[in-house]
Design a protein around this motif. Structure first.
Motif, PDB file in Angstrom:
ATOM      1  N   GLY A 252      -4.008  19.064  -4.774  1.00 42.84           N
ATOM      2  CA  GLY A 252      -3.174  18.949  -5.959  1.00 42.84           C
ATOM      3  C   GLY A 252      -1.692  18.844  -5.668  1.00 42.84           C
ATOM      4  N   ASN A 253      -1.328  18.697  -4.390  1.00 41.16           N
ATOM      5  CA  ASN A 253       0.082  18.532  -4.039  1.00 41.16           C
ATOM      6  C   ASN A 253       0.572  17.130  -4.388  1.00 41.16           C
ATOM      7  OD1 ASN A 253       0.348  21.134  -2.694  1.00 41.16           O
ATOM      8  ND2 ASN A 253      -0.898  20.258  -1.051  1.00 41.16           N
ATOM      9  N   ILE A 254       1.829  17.037  -4.813  1.00 41.77           N
ATOM     10  CA  ILE A 254       2.434  15.730  -5.085  1.00 41.77           C
ATOM     11  C   ILE A 254       2.921  15.120  -3.781  1.00 41.77           C
ATOM     12  CG2 ILE A 254       4.315  14.522  -6.258  1.00 41.77           C
ATOM     13  CD1 ILE A 254       4.219  16.735  -8.397  1.00 41.77           C
ATOM     14  N   ILE A 255       2.502  13.905  -3.511  1.00 41.16           N
ATOM     15  CA  ILE A 255       2.931  13.165  -2.324  1.00 41.16           C
ATOM     16  C   ILE A 255       3.900  12.084  -2.795  1.00 41.16           C
ATOM     17  CG2 ILE A 255       2.168  11.872  -0.296  1.00 41.16           C
ATOM     18  CD1 ILE A 255       1.023  14.698  -0.449  1.00 41.16           C
ATOM     19  N   ASP A 256       5.199  12.378  -2.663  1.00 36.89           N
ATOM     20  CA  ASP A 256       6.192  11.412  -3.132  1.00 36.89           C
ATOM     21  C   ASP A 256       6.501  10.377  -2.053  1.00 36.89           C
ATOM     22  OD1 ASP A 256       7.849  12.663  -1.297  1.00 36.89           O
ATOM     23  OD2 ASP A 256       9.221  13.501  -2.775  1.00 36.89           O
ATOM     24  N   GLY A 257       7.489   9.526  -2.325  1.00 35.71           N
ATOM     25  CA  GLY A 257       7.793   8.453  -1.389  1.00 35.71           C
ATOM     26  C   GLY A 257       8.214   8.945  -0.021  1.00 35.71           C
ATOM     27  N   ASP A 258       8.941  10.058   0.046  1.00 36.63           N
ATOM     28  CA  ASP A 258       9.350  10.602   1.335  1.00 36.63           C
ATOM     29  C   ASP A 258       8.144  11.014   2.166  1.00 36.63           C
ATOM     30  OD1 ASP A 258      12.017  10.224   0.851  1.00 36.63           O
ATOM     31  OD2 ASP A 258      12.430  12.291   0.270  1.00 36.63           O
ATOM     32  N   LEU A 259       7.196  11.684   1.526  1.00 37.61           N
ATOM     33  CA  LEU A 259       5.989  12.116   2.249  1.00 37.61           C
ATOM     34  C   LEU A 259       5.139  10.917   2.660  1.00 37.61           C
ATOM     35  CD1 LEU A 259       4.998  15.285   0.184  1.00 37.61           C
ATOM     36  CD2 LEU A 259       5.923  15.206   2.513  1.00 37.61           C
ATOM     37  N   ILE A 260       5.116   9.889   1.810  1.00 38.25           N
ATOM     38  CA  ILE A 260       4.378   8.673   2.170  1.00 38.25           C
ATOM     39  C   ILE A 260       5.016   8.019   3.395  1.00 38.25           C
ATOM     40  CG2 ILE A 260       3.744   6.334   1.413  1.00 38.25           C
ATOM     41  CD1 ILE A 260       3.583   7.486  -1.463  1.00 38.25           C
ATOM     42  N   LEU A 261       6.348   7.953   3.425  1.00 39.54           N
ATOM     43  CA  LEU A 261       7.038   7.391   4.585  1.00 39.54           C
ATOM     44  C   LEU A 261       6.741   8.204   5.845  1.00 39.54           C
ATOM     45  CD1 LEU A 261      10.559   6.486   3.115  1.00 39.54           C
ATOM     46  CD2 LEU A 261       8.773   4.884   3.845  1.00 39.54           C
ATOM     47  N   TYR A 262       6.675   9.517   5.694  1.00 44.61           N
ATOM     48  CA  TYR A 262       6.371  10.371   6.847  1.00 44.61           C
ATOM     49  C   TYR A 262       4.945  10.125   7.341  1.00 44.61           C
ATOM     50  CZ  TYR A 262       5.215  14.486   9.596  1.00 44.61           C
ATOM     51  OH  TYR A 262       4.779  15.312  10.602  1.00 44.61           O
ATOM     52  N   ILE A 263       3.987  10.156   6.423  1.00 44.67           N
ATOM     53  CA  ILE A 263       2.578   9.963   6.807  1.00 44.67           C
ATOM     54  C   ILE A 263       2.380   8.613   7.489  1.00 44.67           C
ATOM     55  CG2 ILE A 263       0.251   9.609   5.870  1.00 44.67           C
ATOM     56  CD1 ILE A 263       1.051  11.641   3.640  1.00 44.67           C
ATOM     57  N   CYS A 264       2.895   7.562   6.864  1.00 42.80           N
ATOM     58  CA  CYS A 264       2.692   6.217   7.407  1.00 42.80           C
ATOM     59  C   CYS A 264       3.540   5.976   8.650  1.00 42.80           C
ATOM     60  CB  CYS A 264       3.004   5.166   6.339  1.00 42.80           C
ATOM     61  SG  CYS A 264       1.844   5.196   4.948  1.00 42.80           S
ATOM     62  N   GLU A 349      -6.085   4.099   4.412  1.00 39.95           N
ATOM     63  CA  GLU A 349      -6.349   3.757   5.808  1.00 39.95           C
ATOM     64  C   GLU A 349      -6.056   4.935   6.725  1.00 39.95           C
ATOM     65  OE1 GLU A 349      -4.401   1.033   9.337  1.00 39.95           O
ATOM     66  OE2 GLU A 349      -4.595   0.125   7.352  1.00 39.95           O
ATOM     67  N   VAL A 350      -4.918   5.586   6.524  1.00 44.18           N
ATOM     68  CA  VAL A 350      -4.570   6.723   7.383  1.00 44.18           C
ATOM     69  C   VAL A 350      -5.620   7.817   7.246  1.00 44.18           C
ATOM     70  CG1 VAL A 350      -2.832   8.452   7.950  1.00 44.18           C
ATOM     71  CG2 VAL A 350      -2.111   6.196   7.162  1.00 44.18           C
ATOM     72  N   MET A 351      -6.007   8.151   6.027  1.00 44.23           N
ATOM     73  CA  MET A 351      -7.004   9.199   5.804  1.00 44.23           C
ATOM     74  C   MET A 351      -8.334   8.855   6.471  1.00 44.23           C
ATOM     75  SD  MET A 351      -6.282   9.801   1.743  1.00 44.23           S
ATOM     76  CE  MET A 351      -7.920  10.510   1.500  1.00 44.23           C
ATOM     77  N   LEU A 352      -8.789   7.630   6.273  1.00 46.44           N
ATOM     78  CA  LEU A 352     -10.108   7.244   6.784  1.00 46.44           C
ATOM     79  C   LEU A 352     -10.110   7.068   8.292  1.00 46.44           C
ATOM     80  CD1 LEU A 352     -11.033   4.715   3.960  1.00 46.44           C
ATOM     81  CD2 LEU A 352     -12.056   6.963   4.345  1.00 46.44           C
ATOM     82  N   GLU A 353      -9.071   6.461   8.849  1.00 49.03           N
ATOM     83  CA  GLU A 353      -9.026   6.255  10.292  1.00 49.03           C
ATOM     84  C   GLU A 353      -8.868   7.579  11.045  1.00 49.03           C
ATOM     85  OE1 GLU A 353      -9.622   3.646  11.986  1.00 49.03           O
ATOM     86  OE2 GLU A 353      -9.667   2.127  10.404  1.00 49.03           O
ATOM     87  N   LYS A 354      -8.131   8.520  10.466  1.00 49.59           N
ATOM     88  CA  LYS A 354      -7.920   9.825  11.111  1.00 49.59           C
ATOM     89  C   LYS A 354      -8.975  10.847  10.694  1.00 49.59           C
ATOM     90  CE  LYS A 354      -3.864  11.005  12.423  1.00 49.59           C
ATOM     91  NZ  LYS A 354      -2.448  11.403  12.616  1.00 49.59           N
ATOM     92  N   LYS A 355      -9.865  10.418   9.779  1.00 45.90           N
ATOM     93  CA  LYS A 355     -10.971  11.265   9.316  1.00 45.90           C
ATOM     94  C   LYS A 355     -10.464  12.635   8.849  1.00 45.90           C
ATOM     95  CE  LYS A 355     -14.507   9.123  12.280  1.00 45.90           C
ATOM     96  NZ  LYS A 355     -13.646   8.054  12.807  1.00 45.90           N
ATOM     97  N   THR A 356      -9.493  12.613   7.970  1.00 46.48           N
ATOM     98  CA  THR A 356      -8.922  13.864   7.487  1.00 46.48           C
ATOM     99  C   THR A 356      -8.489  13.730   6.038  1.00 46.48           C
ATOM    100  OG1 THR A 356      -7.326  15.605   8.014  1.00 46.48           O
ATOM    101  CG2 THR A 356      -6.535  13.349   8.154  1.00 46.48           C
ATOM    102  N   LYS A 357      -8.204  14.858   5.425  1.00 48.36           N
ATOM    103  CA  LYS A 357      -7.721  14.885   4.047  1.00 48.36           C
ATOM    104  C   LYS A 357      -6.225  14.575   4.026  1.00 48.36           C
ATOM    105  CE  LYS A 357     -11.545  16.484   2.022  1.00 48.36           C
ATOM    106  NZ  LYS A 357     -12.256  15.774   0.929  1.00 48.36           N
ATOM    107  N   LEU A 358      -5.759  14.103   2.876  1.00 51.82           N
ATOM    108  CA  LEU A 358      -4.337  13.783   2.735  1.00 51.82           C
ATOM    109  C   LEU A 358      -3.483  15.043   2.925  1.00 51.82           C
ATOM    110  CD1 LEU A 358      -2.484  11.394   2.170  1.00 51.82           C
ATOM    111  CD2 LEU A 358      -2.675  11.875  -0.275  1.00 51.82           C
ATOM    112  N   SER A 359      -3.991  16.185   2.493  1.00 47.84           N
ATOM    113  CA  SER A 359      -3.234  17.429   2.615  1.00 47.84           C
ATOM    114  C   SER A 359      -2.958  17.799   4.066  1.00 47.84           C
ATOM    115  CB  SER A 359      -3.965  18.577   1.915  1.00 47.84           C
ATOM    116  OG  SER A 359      -5.267  18.758   2.463  1.00 47.84           O
ATOM    117  N   ASN A 360      -3.862  17.437   4.976  1.00 43.84           N
ATOM    118  CA  ASN A 360      -3.659  17.744   6.396  1.00 43.84           C
ATOM    119  C   ASN A 360      -2.548  16.898   7.022  1.00 43.84           C
ATOM    120  OD1 ASN A 360      -5.690  19.685   6.501  1.00 43.84           O
ATOM    121  ND2 ASN A 360      -7.271  18.174   6.992  1.00 43.84           N
TER     122      ASN A 360
END
Length: 448
Positions: A252-264, A349-360
């Motif tokens: 339930g965490n909000i993933i804003d543009g900054d977090l998206i830039l970090y993840i990707c 793609e990041v979630m599926l390729e790394k086999k993890t949840k977005l929260s991780n």
């Protein structure tokens, strides 16, 4: 910024700040400008606002009167217009949308032949023509008059293109989509359904007046509640024209543009795909993002606010990833504008390729508390130049030191100043923002 065109096109209340005559004259100019040595081809898309149909007709009349052929994508997303321009060799394109604004506003966003935001020099020429008392442009006659062509196939090709970018099936992934009763309504669900997701969709029934109303990326709390109540794996929320995306993770965490830039950014670096080891951000990005990039060994650049400026930096320096906290994320390998649905696919793609949840994927980044307040003012430039207002900003800056920052800037699309403060606590953010707002009020700039 010009008289009419801001950071994201010509925007205003429909038939008040932006009317059909403006649209007609923009069409007249574009048809003439791009048709000097050949018959111009212009593609038009629109969002779901009631006034979008009116502006589509006015633009088409102006374009065809100047001899251009017009291709209508109908209700579609801004990035789809950009894609169709690039892939089908159009001279330019127009998106009719006011993005995240309420339904009674609208806008005309022009994209050049590369699918990028139109150059300021051409916008200036359009403004001069709009304000000219005499219409000096020639009218097309006989067989040179343009025609209007249904081109919904272009939107379908764009949808196919998005699906082709997925690296894995989304089978059994429970995905929530908030389409903001806007452009994403014509694209997002079909993409996720085709890729095998168990798709749960809200705000996918536009009626002309409900776009962005208590929904979409500007009301992310609605999707946040929906994801938690339905036990979904992830959720994505779009704005009115679907060029931005915010996400909700499995907790339930909000993933804003900054977090998206970090993840990707981290994901692309791990795979050797982050050109120049650099991510392009804007001055609105959170201090916590830069600290996390430092820890990850990723460089960054900062531009003024506006995905237009982010992309200009990316092009000039050869960077592949950039974006804004608001959710405009540009993957230069695949697009020349922010693309909300594409951003969703990249996160999948990041979630599926790394086999993890977005929260991780966000466990190693700490975002500083941030408070942004929009203050309606009579004169943006005078307010930011005022000595007492400057003193208030300087006092807050000194108080925060290296553990926070303050930003006072003019909106490029509305008559407001944006007062933003980052600090160690929400209470301190509120205290500092109030200090600056009080100074604006005392100096008589605030519109009540």
């Amino acid at each position: 910024m010009g008289k009419y065109f801001g950071t994201d096109g010509f925007r205003g209340e429909a038939n008040v700040g932006l009317n059909v005559v403006h649209a007609y004259k923009i069409g007249r100019f574009l048809g003439h400008y791009y048709g000097k040595d050949h018959k111009a081809r212009v593609v038009i898309g629109k969002d779901t606002r009631r006034s979008s149909y009116m502006f589509e007709d006015a633009l088409s009349a102006g374009l065809t009167a100047s001899g251009a052929d017009v291709y209508l994508l109908h209700v579609t997303t801004t990035p789809s217009v950009s894609y169709v321009i690039r892939s089908e060799d159009f001279d330019c394109g127009v998106m009719i949308s006011a993005s995240h604004n309420p339904y009674y506003d609208n806008g005309i966003k022009i994209l050049n032949g590369n699918g990028q935001k139109l150059e300021a020099e051409i916008e200036n020429l359009i403004e001069n023509y709009i304000d000219s008392e005499e219409d000096t442009l020639p009218y097309a006659t006989k067989e040179k008059i343009g025609c209007v062509i249904d081109h919904s196939v272009g939107r379908h090709r764009y949808i196919g293109y998005l699906m082709s970018l997925a690296t894995r099936s989304f089978k059994d992934v429970k995905v929530g989509l908030d389409c903001a009763n806007g452009s994403a309504s014509s694209v997002a669900k079909g993409v996720f359904d085709a890729l095998g997701a168990r798709t749960y969709v809200i705000h996918n029934e536009p009626d002309g007046t409900n776009i962005n109303k208590d929904c979409g990326s500007t009301h992310i709390e609605v999707l946040q509640k929906f994801v938690k109540e339905n036990g979904l794996d992830v959720g994505f929320a779009y704005d009115g024209d679907a060029d931005r995306c915010l996400a909700i993770d499995d907790k339930g965490n909000i993933i804003d543009g900054d977090l998206i830039l970090y993840i990707c950014g981290v994901y692309m670096k791990e795979r050797g795909n982050l050109a120049n080891n650099t991510v392009v951000t804007t001055i609105m990005s959170n201090l916590g993002l830069y600290k996390a990039f430092d820890e990850a060994g990723i460089s960054y650049e900062k531009t003024t606010v506006g995905d237009k400026y982010v992309f200009e930096n990316m092009i000039q320096n050869g960077h592949e990833l950039g974006g804004e906290q608001s959710g405009h994320i540009i993957f230069r390998k695949y697009a020349t504008t922010g693309d909300g649905v594409l951003t969703s696919l990249m996160l999948m793609e990041v979630m599926l390729e790394k086999k993890t949840k977005l929260s991780n994927l966000i466990k190693d980044i700490t975002i500083y508390p941030q408070l942004l307040k929009n203050v309606r003012v009579a004169d943006k430039r005078a307010a930011t130049s005022d000595e007492e207002v400057k003193k208030a900003v300087e006092a807050v800056t000194e108080k925060l030191g290296e553990d926070g920052r303050v930003l006072l800037r003019e909106s490029g699309t509305e008559p407001v100043l944006r007062v933003m403060v980052e600090a160690k606590s929400h209470d301190l953010c509120e205290e500092c923002v109030d200090c600056i707002v009080t100074a604006l009020e005392k100096q008589g700039y605030v519109i009540k």
